[in-house]
Design a protein around this motif. Structure first.
Motif, short mmCIF file in Angstrom:
data_model
loop_
_atom_site.label_atom_id
_atom_site.label_comp_id
_atom_site.label_asym_id
_atom_site.label_seq_id
_atom_site.Cartn_x
_atom_site.Cartn_y
_atom_site.Cartn_z
N GLN A 169 24.11 -27.25 25.35
CA GLN A 169 25.25 -26.32 25.46
C GLN A 169 25.01 -25.28 26.54
OE1 GLN A 169 27.01 -24.93 21.56
NE2 GLN A 169 25.21 -26.02 20.79
N GLY A 170 23.91 -25.39 27.22
CA GLY A 170 23.65 -24.47 28.33
C GLY A 170 22.85 -23.24 27.96
N VAL A 171 22.36 -23.19 26.74
CA VAL A 171 21.53 -22.05 26.36
C VAL A 171 20.20 -22.16 27.09
CG1 VAL A 171 20.35 -20.86 24.47
CG2 VAL A 171 22.61 -21.91 24.10
N ILE A 172 19.78 -21.07 27.69
CA ILE A 172 18.48 -21.06 28.36
C ILE A 172 17.54 -20.17 27.54
CG2 ILE A 172 17.21 -20.48 30.46
CD1 ILE A 172 19.92 -20.62 31.96
N PHE A 173 16.39 -20.74 27.21
CA PHE A 173 15.37 -19.95 26.53
C PHE A 173 14.04 -20.33 27.16
CE2 PHE A 173 12.69 -19.45 22.46
CZ PHE A 173 12.41 -18.12 22.74
N LEU A 174 13.57 -19.49 28.05
CA LEU A 174 12.37 -19.78 28.82
C LEU A 174 11.48 -18.55 28.81
CD1 LEU A 174 13.95 -21.35 32.04
CD2 LEU A 174 12.52 -22.58 30.38
N ASP A 175 10.24 -18.74 29.20
CA ASP A 175 9.45 -17.55 29.47
C ASP A 175 9.98 -16.93 30.75
OD1 ASP A 175 7.99 -19.93 30.77
OD2 ASP A 175 7.26 -18.15 31.83
N MET A 176 9.73 -15.65 30.94
CA MET A 176 10.35 -14.93 32.06
C MET A 176 9.92 -15.49 33.41
SD MET A 176 12.56 -12.54 32.33
CE MET A 176 13.27 -12.93 33.89
N ASP A 177 8.66 -15.94 33.52
CA ASP A 177 8.19 -16.47 34.80
C ASP A 177 8.94 -17.74 35.17
OD1 ASP A 177 5.65 -14.73 35.47
OD2 ASP A 177 5.60 -15.17 33.32
N SER A 178 9.10 -18.63 34.18
CA SER A 178 9.84 -19.86 34.44
C SER A 178 11.30 -19.53 34.71
CB SER A 178 9.75 -20.82 33.26
OG SER A 178 8.40 -21.09 32.97
N GLY A 179 11.82 -18.55 33.98
CA GLY A 179 13.20 -18.13 34.19
C GLY A 179 13.43 -17.73 35.63
N LEU A 180 12.48 -16.95 36.15
CA LEU A 180 12.59 -16.51 37.54
C LEU A 180 12.53 -17.70 38.50
CD1 LEU A 180 12.60 -14.30 39.73
CD2 LEU A 180 10.12 -14.08 39.42
N GLU B 51 13.22 -20.95 37.81
CA GLU B 51 14.28 -21.95 37.66
C GLU B 51 15.69 -21.38 37.78
OE1 GLU B 51 13.53 -24.29 34.11
OE2 GLU B 51 11.36 -24.26 34.53
N HIS B 52 15.83 -20.07 37.54
CA HIS B 52 17.18 -19.47 37.57
C HIS B 52 17.15 -18.17 38.35
CE1 HIS B 52 18.51 -22.40 34.56
NE2 HIS B 52 17.35 -22.17 33.97
N GLU B 53 16.62 -18.23 39.53
CA GLU B 53 16.40 -17.01 40.30
C GLU B 53 17.69 -16.24 40.53
OE1 GLU B 53 14.22 -17.47 43.95
OE2 GLU B 53 14.76 -15.44 44.59
N ASP B 54 18.79 -16.99 40.74
CA ASP B 54 20.06 -16.30 41.02
C ASP B 54 20.50 -15.42 39.85
OD1 ASP B 54 20.11 -18.75 39.74
OD2 ASP B 54 22.20 -19.16 40.24
N ILE B 55 20.41 -15.95 38.64
CA ILE B 55 20.81 -15.14 37.47
C ILE B 55 19.85 -13.96 37.31
CG2 ILE B 55 21.35 -15.13 35.01
CD1 ILE B 55 21.63 -18.12 35.05
N VAL B 56 18.57 -14.26 37.36
CA VAL B 56 17.58 -13.22 37.13
C VAL B 56 17.76 -12.09 38.13
CG1 VAL B 56 15.11 -12.69 37.17
CG2 VAL B 56 15.92 -14.77 36.04
N ARG B 57 17.96 -12.47 39.38
CA ARG B 57 18.07 -11.44 40.41
C ARG B 57 19.26 -10.51 40.17
NH1 ARG B 57 17.02 -12.06 46.87
NH2 ARG B 57 16.89 -9.81 47.22
N ASP B 58 20.34 -11.06 39.60
CA ASP B 58 21.53 -10.24 39.31
C ASP B 58 21.27 -9.18 38.25
OD1 ASP B 58 23.08 -11.45 41.15
OD2 ASP B 58 24.21 -12.72 39.74
N TYR B 59 20.39 -9.48 37.32
CA TYR B 59 20.28 -8.59 36.17
C TYR B 59 18.95 -7.86 36.04
CZ TYR B 59 24.50 -10.96 34.53
OH TYR B 59 25.76 -11.45 34.42
#
Ligand SMILES: Nc1ncnc2c1ncn2[C@@H]1O[C@H](COP(=O)(O)OP(=O)(O)OP(=O)(O)O)[C@@H](O)[C@H]1O
Ligand SMILES: [Mg+2]
Lengths: 468, 257
Positions: free
Chosen positions: A142-153, A155-163
């Protein structure tokens, strides 16, 4: 049932105080410097903007003075701390892939079992790095992302950078600045519009090394109409020297969304726990912090909600338990930045054996934030005459059309209550634990059943040997 | 010292009790044999609740002299909870409120405290419902917080519920009748009578004959100024109801402690 648990455990000391002999793959030298910050960023292979963010934070950290209010922090020696310890090279997706010695730690803490039973996803952080991570497949679909913050950065740099750093800027306070400079691990949670995660996601934080600083960083984004309940638990071994835990948690709850963040903090009593937690809630969104502080030597933590648009609602339910040599300075902050917003703060603190608790709260209503409602209730329970509790309720109300209530009580366990319970056959310790569990019941009943049981069990353990 | 089973359940000898250095009980001697119901009457402030509290081991009540034996054991050096587990029970005149603690969870813990093996949650629930039914209590009470916000009569009924669940061998009822309406009084009395005839010894503290019409006492004792001044059969209670305590020159506080 409750009482049998105590007997089964049979401990009158901190149950999670063991440590395991792990050879980390990397340990930064003691002390903080630009080199240390650059090395952390290099090892994580981060984008340049993140390194800049860290370096700017380091400068802020050096400029900022220590807080002079709250608890005594003079014992923290910033030169005697390892800021980064990487226990292993790769993160596991299955418990079988977690190195045996680390896995045995989490086995002892009951984490894999809890995951099987009642969690939608689990993250387990060991010192500086998240060693295990998983999420239920259907949520991932369903698109839920649950990652450690390093992986989040990664794999999803665009979202992380926004917030990242938008809710808590890197110079917000000395310890937020420190975290921003050396952060590692923590969780990245993203819940897409309209998705409701029906059972909790849990992150488990463990400090194993001595003289360790753990600086996890968590970012949760709840899109419109979505819901998530995130739970964190924390423990550490007992060492003779101090450790530092300084987390930053940023949460964004968009229109009509709801986020509940539950903490059961049970650090050993040599940990300085200095955490900055803040959420922003938009139109008709709800943010709830449920905060249980049982362990640590010193805790300073005041979860905040910024109510940005009409209809936003913020809650803090907090329990603080201070025993011998413990100082729990906890509270809440609510900022009413828009009309028709509401907040509720319920704080329950228990002090015994000379322990000290404080409720420190701040309620702000900005000009033209009309028809805001805020209700603050803080109750302190003193188990003996040596213990202490203080209340610091600050209010800054710049609008007249508001309804603000504040109520504070301090009570003692009365001889009459103890006598009554003991006259039915309860031992003094059971009687005391019963009064205490009744005192926190209004908050515990808000917890999912498993955590309520855990909370009551921890309180009972805390109450052991508390008499006389 | 005759009792149904030849053994005295409760034996009090020359008991002296002080509260904050004021002597309240000045030599009480009293026996409650197993299976008997004894009434203790006396004017306000004569020391009835003091006796009840001292028997249960309340820390504020200082036993300065005398003995108390229960089932042949000297209980004065036992803690309150040890006395309870030995089978003593006090239904309080003013039960304490314990916010946040549900009646059912408290009672289950209390019952387990005196059992060898733990009662299962299901079995306990059944037992509790059965006893509540007997006392015509709304089952909702099981999940209310202990005594918090209970009316006077509800508190008293809740005390008897605990008595019924815990099944002690000695029950001290401290003015359980005051605050009860007539129906409740009868229900409570029925409850006590049902437990009667077993080994249960009962010490009923009361001001009124009315309760004693339902729970007929084997003996009646009159406590004046910290001493038992007269003991007799149930007709003694009837006489007190008619005449009051004047003949004992009572209702004066003693200065000669
Ligand atoms: N905890 C206490 N502190 C101070 N004085 C006490 C305490 N308990 C009892 N007393 C005093 O001891 C005396 C006897 O009190 P007690 O409660 O035993 O009387 P009682 O016979 O039960 O009276 P009543 O019929 O009104 O219930 C009273 O003068 C009372 O004020
Ligand atoms: Mg009385």
């Amino acid at each position: 049932m409750a009482v049998k648990d105590i007997e089964q455990v049979g401990l009158d000391t901190y149950k999670f105080g063991f440590h395991d002999d792990i050879q980390p793959v990397y340990t930064s030298p003691k002390g903080l410097s630009e080199d240390v910050v650059r090395e952390i960023s290099r090892q994580k292979d981060e984008p340049a903007w993140m390194l800049d963010f860290r370096l700017e934070a380091l400068r802020q950290f050096e400029r900022k003075s220590m807080p002079t209010w709250g608890a005594d922090l003079s014992r923290i020696d910033f030169d005697d701390i390892h800021y980064y310890i990487r226990p292993q090279d790769r993160q596991a997706r299955s418990w079988d892939d977690v190195p045996e010695d680390i896995k045995s730690t989490f086995d002892k803490l009951g984490i894999p079992e809890a995951e099987r039973k009642f969690l939608a996803g689990v993250g387990a952080q060991y010192d500086s790095e998240v060693v295990y991570h998983s999420i239920r497949d259907d949520l991932e679909e369903q698109g839920v992302i649950f990652l450690d913050m390093d992986s989040g950065l990664r794999e999803h740099e665009d979202i992380v950078r926004d917030y990242f750093g938008t809710v808590i800027p890197n110079g917000d306070n000395k310890f937020a600045a420190l975290n921003s400079a050396v952060w590692s691990g923590g969780s990245f949670v993203y819940v897409p519009e309209g998705v409701r995660v029906d059972i909790p996601l849990q992150a488990y934080f463990r400090i194993n090394a001595e003289n360790m600083g753990q600086f996890e960083r968590t970012l949760i984004i709840v899109e419109p109409g979505a819901y998530v309940h995130y739970v964190e638990g924390c423990t550490a071994p007992v060492y003779a020297t101090d450790s530092l835990h300084s987390a930053v948690v940023e949460i964004i709850v968009k229109e009509g969304g709801r986020c509940r963040y539950t903490t059961i903090q049970n650090w050993s009593t040599d940990v300085f726990n200095l955490v900055t937690k803040r959420a922003v809630a938009y139109r008709d969104a709800t943010m709830e912090w449920v905060d249980g502080n049982l362990g640590s030597k010193v805790t300073m933590k005041y979860p905040a909600v910024y109510l940005m648009e009409p209809g936003a609602h913020g809650e803090v339910l907090s329990i603080a338990f201070a025993g011998e040599d413990q100082h729990q300075d906890a509270g809440a902050k609510m900022v009413h930045a828009a009309p028709d917003t509401s907040s509720l703060i319920t704080s329950k603190s228990i002090s015994r054996k000379g322990g000290r608790t404080a409720y420190r709260g701040y309620v702000q209503v900005m000009p033209e934030a009309e028809r805001c409602r805020s209700n603050v209730e803080c109750d302190a329970l003193l188990i003996d005459d040596r213990s202490r509790s203080d209340t610091y309720p600050y209010m800054d109300i710049e609008e007249s059309d508001v309804a603000i209530q504040h109520e504070a009580t301090v009570s003692k366990v009365s001889d009459q209550q103890l006598f009554y319970l003991m006259s039915r056959g309860l031992t003094q310790e059971q009687a005391m634990a019963m009064v205490v569990s009744g005192f926190i019941e209004p908050i515990v009943k808000e917890l999912p059943m498993e955590y309520a049981v855990e909370m009551n069990r921890l309180i009972e353990l805390q109450m052991e040997g508390s008499i006389g | 010292m005759t009792a149904t089973n030849g053994q005295t359940t409760l034996s009090i000898r020359d008991l002296h009790v002080s509260v904050e250095d004021a002597e309240i009980l000045r030599g009480v001697t009293l026996d409650v044999p197993a299976g008997e119901v004894h009434a203790l009457m006396g004017p306000n402030g004569s020391g009835k609740s003091t006796l009840a509290n001292a028997l249960m081991g309340h820390p504020a009540y200082d036993v300065t002299a005398g003995q108390v034996h229960f089932k042949g054991r000297d209980v004065l050096d036992l803690e309150t909870d040890e006395r309870a587990r030995l089978g003593m029970f006090l239904a309080f005149q003013y039960p304490a409120e314990i916010p946040g603690v549900r009646v059912a969870s408290f009672l289950r813990l209390a019952l387990n405290a005196r059992r060898e093996s733990e009662i299962s949650v299901m079995a306990f629930r059944r037992l509790l419902l059965e006893k509540m039914q007997m006392l015509r209590m709304d089952p909702k009470f099981a999940s209310r917080y202990l005594n918090e916000g209970f009316s006077g009569g509800e508190k008293k009924r809740n005390e008897i519920l605990q008595l019924a669940v815990l099944e002690p061998e000695l029950a001290i009822l401290d003015e359980t009748d005051s605050g009860l309406d007539i129906d409740a009084l009868r229900i409570v009395a029925d409850g006590v009578n049902r437990l009667r005839g077993s080994d249960l010894g009962v010490l009923v503290i009361t001001h009124y004959q009315r309760l004693l019409n339902y729970i007929e006492p084997d003996r009646v004792h009159v406590l004046i100024d910290g001493r038992v001044v007269e003991s007799g059969g149930k007709e003694l209670a009837e006489r007190l109801e008619a005449e009051g305590y004047e003949r004992y020159g009572a209702a004066t506080t003693s200065e000669d402690a």
